[in-house]
Design a protein around this motif. Structure first.
Motif, mmCIF file in Angstrom:
data_model
loop_
_atom_site.group_PDB
_atom_site.id
_atom_site.type_symbol
_atom_site.label_atom_id
_atom_site.label_comp_id
_atom_site.label_asym_id
_atom_site.label_seq_id
_atom_site.Cartn_x
_atom_site.Cartn_y
_atom_site.Cartn_z
ATOM 1 N N GLY A 56 29.241 13.329 -22.565
ATOM 2 C CA GLY A 56 29.717 14.612 -23.075
ATOM 3 C C GLY A 56 31.219 14.769 -22.932
ATOM 4 N N ASN A 57 31.747 14.391 -21.776
ATOM 5 C CA ASN A 57 33.193 14.511 -21.563
ATOM 6 C C ASN A 57 33.973 13.513 -22.420
ATOM 7 O OD1 ASN A 57 33.118 16.638 -19.719
ATOM 8 N ND2 ASN A 57 32.659 15.249 -18.061
ATOM 9 N N ARG A 58 33.450 12.315 -22.560
ATOM 10 C CA ARG A 58 34.159 11.285 -23.332
ATOM 11 C C ARG A 58 34.177 11.599 -24.824
ATOM 12 N NH1 ARG A 58 35.419 5.924 -21.099
ATOM 13 N NH2 ARG A 58 35.474 6.250 -18.879
ATOM 14 N N ILE A 59 33.192 12.341 -25.310
ATOM 15 C CA ILE A 59 33.202 12.680 -26.743
ATOM 16 C C ILE A 59 33.799 14.068 -26.993
ATOM 17 C CG2 ILE A 59 31.305 11.109 -27.297
ATOM 18 C CD1 ILE A 59 29.466 13.584 -27.511
ATOM 19 N N GLY A 60 34.335 14.684 -25.936
ATOM 20 C CA GLY A 60 35.078 15.925 -26.108
ATOM 21 C C GLY A 60 34.321 17.219 -25.911
ATOM 22 N N LEU A 61 33.117 17.190 -25.309
ATOM 23 C CA LEU A 61 32.362 18.430 -25.088
ATOM 24 C C LEU A 61 32.903 19.260 -23.922
ATOM 25 C CD1 LEU A 61 28.677 17.239 -25.628
ATOM 26 C CD2 LEU A 61 30.219 18.345 -27.269
ATOM 27 N N GLU A 62 33.742 18.653 -23.112
ATOM 28 C CA GLU A 62 34.392 19.346 -21.993
ATOM 29 C C GLU A 62 33.412 20.010 -21.031
ATOM 30 O OE1 GLU A 62 37.350 21.870 -23.918
ATOM 31 O OE2 GLU A 62 38.742 20.190 -23.975
ATOM 32 N N LEU A 63 32.378 19.279 -20.662
ATOM 33 C CA LEU A 63 31.392 19.793 -19.706
ATOM 34 C C LEU A 63 32.017 20.047 -18.334
ATOM 35 C CD1 LEU A 63 28.470 17.371 -20.645
ATOM 36 C CD2 LEU A 63 28.855 19.701 -21.472
ATOM 37 N N PHE A 64 33.090 19.349 -18.023
ATOM 38 C CA PHE A 64 33.778 19.478 -16.745
ATOM 39 C C PHE A 64 34.320 20.887 -16.514
ATOM 40 C CE2 PHE A 64 36.930 18.189 -19.848
ATOM 41 C CZ PHE A 64 37.997 19.038 -19.586
ATOM 42 N N LYS A 65 34.531 21.653 -17.557
ATOM 43 C CA LYS A 65 35.164 22.976 -17.417
ATOM 44 C C LYS A 65 34.320 23.950 -16.603
ATOM 45 C CE LYS A 65 38.489 22.940 -21.077
ATOM 46 N NZ LYS A 65 39.093 23.659 -22.163
ATOM 47 N N ARG A 66 33.077 23.599 -16.313
ATOM 48 C CA ARG A 66 32.207 24.451 -15.493
ATOM 49 C C ARG A 66 32.549 24.357 -14.004
ATOM 50 N NH1 ARG A 66 26.750 21.883 -18.065
ATOM 51 N NH2 ARG A 66 27.216 22.419 -20.214
ATOM 52 N N TYR A 67 33.369 23.363 -13.640
ATOM 53 C CA TYR A 67 33.574 23.040 -12.229
ATOM 54 C C TYR A 67 35.049 23.003 -11.842
ATOM 55 C CZ TYR A 67 28.778 21.561 -12.963
ATOM 56 O OH TYR A 67 27.453 21.538 -13.299
ATOM 57 N N ASP A 68 35.279 23.148 -10.533
ATOM 58 C CA ASP A 68 36.613 23.018 -9.950
ATOM 59 C C ASP A 68 36.811 21.638 -9.335
ATOM 60 O OD1 ASP A 68 37.345 25.808 -10.351
ATOM 61 O OD2 ASP A 68 35.875 26.250 -8.772
ATOM 62 N N TYR A 69 35.693 20.992 -8.969
ATOM 63 C CA TYR A 69 35.720 19.703 -8.271
ATOM 64 C C TYR A 69 34.465 18.933 -8.677
ATOM 65 C CZ TYR A 69 35.194 16.498 -4.276
ATOM 66 O OH TYR A 69 35.031 15.393 -3.475
ATOM 67 N N ILE A 70 34.650 17.651 -9.010
ATOM 68 C CA ILE A 70 33.514 16.806 -9.387
ATOM 69 C C ILE A 70 33.647 15.471 -8.669
ATOM 70 C CG2 ILE A 70 32.243 15.722 -11.285
ATOM 71 C CD1 ILE A 70 33.654 17.786 -13.161
ATOM 72 N N GLU A 71 32.513 14.961 -8.208
ATOM 73 C CA GLU A 71 32.500 13.686 -7.487
ATOM 74 C C GLU A 71 31.320 12.846 -7.958
ATOM 75 O OE1 GLU A 71 31.909 12.186 -2.874
ATOM 76 O OE2 GLU A 71 32.722 14.184 -3.240
ATOM 77 N N GLY A 72 31.538 11.543 -8.044
ATOM 78 C CA GLY A 72 30.442 10.651 -8.408
ATOM 79 C C GLY A 72 30.926 9.292 -8.865
ATOM 80 N N GLY A 73 30.008 8.543 -9.436
ATOM 81 C CA GLY A 73 30.290 7.176 -9.867
ATOM 82 C C GLY A 73 31.308 7.097 -10.993
ATOM 83 N N ILE A 74 31.902 5.942 -11.089
ATOM 84 C CA ILE A 74 32.947 5.674 -12.071
ATOM 85 C C ILE A 74 32.362 4.908 -13.245
ATOM 86 C CG2 ILE A 74 35.147 4.480 -12.439
ATOM 87 C CD1 ILE A 74 35.439 4.629 -9.315
ATOM 88 N N ALA A 75 32.718 5.319 -14.448
ATOM 89 C CA ALA A 75 32.338 4.554 -15.642
ATOM 90 C C ALA A 75 33.395 3.474 -15.846
ATOM 91 C CB ALA A 75 32.226 5.467 -16.855
#
Length: 163
Positions: A90-109
């Protein structure tokens, strides 16, 4: 206060990070990326230094992670699973799902998994096959600070190391 040591690998000393300075459409959005894995940051720094023909720099910080978990909206992914996969896509195709959060952690693509993601985006493999492929990898760890307030209050510069 639970502080952890985190790193940002690159080619510049970054004492005062700016969250909105990074590239768009990354795994967890446009933010300041760090990791609690020194070796991972050293790899990032080496890759960037090679691409820019500069010296590699390792920036070290202290992060008050417990304050982040108490005060901000966050998302922590524990594995390369369906939820992580859909979020990254979602983030890579521009849906900007990250905007729901202040901090995100997890695996790397990273290189180990990006081919699978790109094949899925291109429609060359189906979702279930992609998840099976991703389940073969253990995640590294990246943290993305999306809210400048976190940087200002809970990320303390602790020096650099020339690599």
């Amino acid at each position: 206060m639970k502080e952890i040591v985190v790193y940002h690998g690159g080619t510049d000393i970054i004492e005062n990070p700016i969250c909105k300075f990074g590239r768009e459409n990354l795994d967890f959005g446009q933010g300041f990326y760090i990791t609690d894995l020194r070796e991972q940051a050293v790899i990032w720094a080496g890759n960037m230094a090679k691409a820019r023909n500069k010296s590699a720099i390792l920036n070290r910080y202290k992060l008050n992670k417990s304050a982040i978990l108490d005060e901000y909206k966050y998302k922590i992914f524990k594995a390369y699973d369906k939820e992580w996969f859909e979020f990254i896509i979602g983030n890579r195709i521009g849906l900007e799902l990250f905007k729901r959060y202040d901090y995100i952690e997890g695996g790397i693509a990273n290189d180990r998994v990006i081919d699978t993601i790109n094949l899925y985006i291109a429609g060359l493999i189906d979702f279930n096959f992609a998840l099976r492929e991703l389940s073969k990898h253990s995640p590294n760890n990246q943290m993305c600070i999306l809210n400048q307030d976190i940087v200002n209050k809970h990320l303390i510069f602790d020096g650099t190391e020339q690599l």
